[in-house]
Design a protein around this motif. Structure first.
Motif, PDB file in Angstrom:
ATOM      1  N   ARG A 160       2.163   0.251  -1.599  1.00 42.74           N
ATOM      2  CA  ARG A 160       1.714  -1.173  -0.734  1.00 42.74           C
ATOM      3  C   ARG A 160       2.765  -1.385   0.323  1.00 42.74           C
ATOM      4  O   ARG A 160       3.695  -2.743  -0.619  1.00 42.74           O
ATOM      5  N   HIS A 161       3.637  -1.040   0.692  1.00 45.17           N
ATOM      6  CA  HIS A 161       4.928  -1.479   1.423  1.00 45.17           C
ATOM      7  C   HIS A 161       5.491  -0.845   3.148  1.00 45.17           C
ATOM      8  O   HIS A 161       4.694  -0.090   2.940  1.00 45.17           O
ATOM      9  N   THR A 162       5.980  -1.993   3.475  1.00 49.01           N
ATOM     10  CA  THR A 162       6.261  -1.158   5.118  1.00 49.01           C
ATOM     11  C   THR A 162       6.442  -0.045   5.308  1.00 49.01           C
ATOM     12  O   THR A 162       6.374   0.935   6.200  1.00 49.01           O
ATOM     13  N   GLN A 163       7.606   0.038   4.369  1.00 53.04           N
ATOM     14  CA  GLN A 163       8.129   2.073   4.286  1.00 53.04           C
ATOM     15  C   GLN A 163       7.485   3.452   3.678  1.00 53.04           C
ATOM     16  O   GLN A 163       6.711   3.700   3.902  1.00 53.04           O
ATOM     17  N   LEU A 165       3.890   2.599   3.351  1.00 48.64           N
ATOM     18  CA  LEU A 165       2.513   3.113   4.364  1.00 48.64           C
ATOM     19  C   LEU A 165       3.239   4.244   5.570  1.00 48.64           C
ATOM     20  O   LEU A 165       2.314   4.807   5.882  1.00 48.64           O
ATOM     21  N   GLN A 166       4.607   4.145   6.096  1.00 50.48           N
ATOM     22  CA  GLN A 166       4.238   5.107   6.715  1.00 50.48           C
ATOM     23  C   GLN A 166       4.115   6.687   6.806  1.00 50.48           C
ATOM     24  O   GLN A 166       3.506   7.411   7.731  1.00 50.48           O
TER      25      GLN A 166
ATOM     26  N   ASP B 198       2.021  -5.099   9.824  1.00 46.32           N
ATOM     27  CA  ASP B 198       2.456  -3.892   8.884  1.00 46.32           C
ATOM     28  C   ASP B 198       3.143  -4.621   7.770  1.00 46.32           C
ATOM     29  O   ASP B 198       3.213  -4.771   6.366  1.00 46.32           O
ATOM     30  N   THR B 202       0.759  -5.641   3.848  1.00 45.89           N
ATOM     31  CA  THR B 202       1.284  -5.015   3.267  1.00 45.89           C
ATOM     32  C   THR B 202       2.024  -6.392   1.884  1.00 45.89           C
ATOM     33  O   THR B 202       2.204  -6.504   1.055  1.00 45.89           O
TER      34      THR B 202
END
Lengths: 395, 281
Positions: A160-163, A165-166, B198, B202
């Motif tokens: 659960r992290h912007t990176q 989720l990619q 996002d 998150t």
């Protein structure tokens, strides 16, 4: 969430569509009982003691060897058979992706691994922590195109992290469009709930293991003890009544008694407490079985089950930091300390302190190097998170 | 002589027994109000979610009920409750209020109205005449608001009559927060919109049953983005906004997007009449 009656309980290993999942009878009652108990503990400042028919000090822990025979690890391969059958019967052969969802300790990774082995299907590898934190898509590229594939634990493919989720977003986009071939994905129910919101996986068929009733739990625990060969009689320390018997002669008597009076009440209570999840109930059974401290005959099979509700519970006034740690651990199906710090809005040091405090209280346990909510605390943690409006799983 | 008899008939005979009864009623009212307010506040502060707000809402209502009950018991002891007596008494009280205690009594009456209409209740986040904070206590004459700077502001209920009350969560757990980003005009806007969404998705504080909206507005100096989202608990609003801002800046910086640089004489425009709550959030 629907509840069903004990009378309609069917096979212990029923794989059903996610929307057909039912919690066992008395689940709501069990939640009220837990709330009342928490409230009493909070008001009086001490744990409200219920009347016990057998005191805990008269009992002792079972030796590990005996426990290994009485409560061996769950064999998830029958569930893989049921899943294969469900996939055939539900006509999902043409679906690019099918999900198999279970709650923590529900064994989805083992089930999918068994299924993949049975079907000779390749399992996809999970990305490394570095790939997740950097938002690298290399692991998605490695998946390539296969006719059929399996992914045992989707929770290992996201943060659960912007990176973080990619990768999982790209992977699910390719998988749902059929570009990766046809696959079966095992996923923790909390991760599934989160990905439904964050990525959007509506429309893909999802299956789960139906919640078990007390009678099914009794049958299961009787069948695994000494492979169902040896006699086993378990009493409840709360009521003093028999909870389970697998002695062939006594079984008939018990069956007769069952018709007359409602037995398995204590195991129904356990099933309701665990929301019908076998994995959680198995941990209760294994950790709360005791034998008399003074036992004349070493071969005697009389055992006692401690009260299911007297477990490691969170106080009602648990702070936000602890709740955020617990929620993060559940959404990821358990995390290492480094990854835990990456997904929380405070420093690694604070995250570690909160994690240590929870571990000391017995709320967390460590499995395969990852910290996760202990099985015996799961029910109370889930209830507390739901009461505070956090996102909870559908099971 | 007749007039004297008439006024004497307005009040009942007051002996020592009557005074003791009135004293007991007064003491009971004070004790009951203190006990109910402290008890309910104590309980609500230990609860979370919707139950917390429901119990908070009971505080002023309980006090009002206790006061009305006490009045209903005390008035017939002091005066003969005939129509004529009541009109005479209320007329005299009205005259006194009109001259001397207008604002005080107006606040008391507004307090009664606030207990019924519930424009604010303990636990709500309100903005009244530029004072933003959490309602800690709804008293008989004032409402106590704790600001984010930890000041306790006593605001007379009187403001209800002629001031707008902005209630951010209105007795519920949903409170919209806004995180602002001011970016240089040269950037790929769709990428920024997705990245900011996002960031919200998150956040550990995000409440999922409410929408996340990213608003973009073009300005002469650049582009103003706002993330509008809801935290799990209204009390987490500042932590939530901080989390969105810090991680939003990280993501934008990693993507090479520069912040807007305002000319030295330019000031950010905030529309007139918009309360501080919206500017802050």
């Amino acid at each position: 969430m629907a509840q069903r009656s004990t009378e309609t309980a069917s096979s212990p290993w029923a794989v059903v569509a996610l929307d057909k999942f039912c919690t066992p009878e008395h689940t709501q009652k069990s939640q009220w009982r837990r709330s009342r108990r928490t409230m009493l503990t909070w008001l009086t400042g001490k744990r409200a003691a219920e009347q016990q028919a057998k005191e805990e000090h008269e009992l002792r822990l079972l030796p590990e060897v005996k426990l290994a025979h009485l409560v061996p690890n769950i064999d998830w391969s029958p569930v893989a058979d049921r899943l294969a059958q469900a996939l055939r019967e539900q006509e999902v052969a043409n679906e690019p992706v099918v999900f198999f969802i279970t709650p923590p300790y529900g064994g989805h990774a083992a089930v999918i691994s068994h299924w993949a082995k049975q079907q000779s299907v390749r399992c996809l590898m999970a990305p490394t922590h570095q790939e997740l934190t950097e938002g690298s898509l290399d692991w998605v590229e490695r998946c390539g195109h296969l006719d059929r594939w399996a992914l045992p634990a989707l929770e290992r493919h996201m943060l659960r992290h912007t990176q973080g989720l990619q990768g999982v977003r790209e992977f699910l986009e390719r998988a749902l469009s059929g570009r990766l071939g046809r696959g079966v994905i095992g996923c923790d129910s909390w991760t599934y709930a989160y990905l439904q919101q964050a990525v959007g996986i509506e429309g893909a068929p999802a299956f789960t293991l139906q919640g078990m009733e007390g009678k099914q739990l009794a049958d299961y625990f009787a069948s695994i003890a000494y492979n169902g060969q040896n006699g086993l009689t378990v009493y409840s320390t709360r009521t003093g009544r028999q909870v389970l018997t697998s002695q062939p002669s006594a079984q008939k008597v018990a069956q007769e008694a069952e018709r007359k009076a409602s037995t398995h009440k204590e195991l129904q209570r356990l099933a309701a407490h665990c929301r019908g999840h076998l994995g959680v109930a198995w941990h209760y059974w294994r950790k709360r079985l005791r034998e008399p401290a003074q036992q004349d005959d070493p071969d005697a099979s009389e055992l006692w089950l401690l009260d299911a509700l007297a477990d490691a519970e969170l106080p009602a006034d648990t702070g936000d930091v602890a709740l955020l740690v617990l929620h993060a651990l559940l959404l990821h199906g358990g995390l290492e300390d480094q990854a835990l710090g990456d997904v929380l809005p405070f420093s690694h040091h604070e995250a570690l302190n909160a994690r240590l405090a929870l571990a000391r209280q017995g709320i967390l346990s460590r499995e395969d190097g990852r910290w996760q909510v202990a099985a015996l605390s799961y029910a109370s943690v889930r209830q507390l998170l739901a009461s505070r409006n956090y996102l909870v799983d559908p099971l | 002589m007749d007039d004297q008899k008439q006024y004497a008939r307005l009040f009942n005979d007051m002996d020592s027994q009557t005074f003791i009864t009135l004293g007991i009623i007064l003491a009971s009212v004070i004790l009951l109000i203190i006990a109910s307010q402290r008890g309910l506040n104590w309980l609500a502060n230990r609860l979370h979610g919707q139950v917390r707000f429901r119990i908070f809402a009971l505080v002023p209502l309980t006090r009002l009920l206790i006061l009305l009950t006490a009045l209903a018991i005390a008035v017939p002891i002091v005066i003969e409750p005939s129509l004529r007596n009541m009109v005479t008494l209320l007329g005299a009280i009205g005259l006194a209020i009109g001259f001397a205690l207008k604002d005080y009594v107006s606040s008391l009456i507004a307090g009664v109205v606030s207990a019924i209409e519930l424009p604010y209740r303990p636990g709500d986040w309100v903005d009244i005449e530029g004072t933003y904070g959490e309602v800690k206590h709804v008293g008989m004459r004032t409402v106590e608001i704790q600001t984010p700077d930890d000041d306790l502001v006593a605001m007379p209920h009187l403001k209800l009559w002629d001031s707008a009350v902005y209630n951010a969560n209105n007795g519920g757990t949903s409170l919209q927060c806004v995180a602002n980003f001011y970016l240089h005009p040269e950037h790929e806007a769709d990428g920024v919109r997705k990245a900011l969404r996002d960031v919200a998705l998150t956040s550990a504080y995000l409440k999922f049953d409410q929408p996340i909206i990213v608003v973009a507005e073009e300005k002469p100096w650049g582009t103003h983005y706002r993330i509008r989202a809801y935290p799990v608990d209204p009390r987490q609003q500042f932590l939530f906004i901080t989390d969105l801002t810090v991680r939003g800046k990280q993501v934008l910086s990693r993507a090479g997007i520069k912040p807007a640089l305002l000319p030295p004489d330019a000031a950010l425009d905030t529309p007139k009449g918009v309360p501080d709550i919206h500017r802050r959030r």
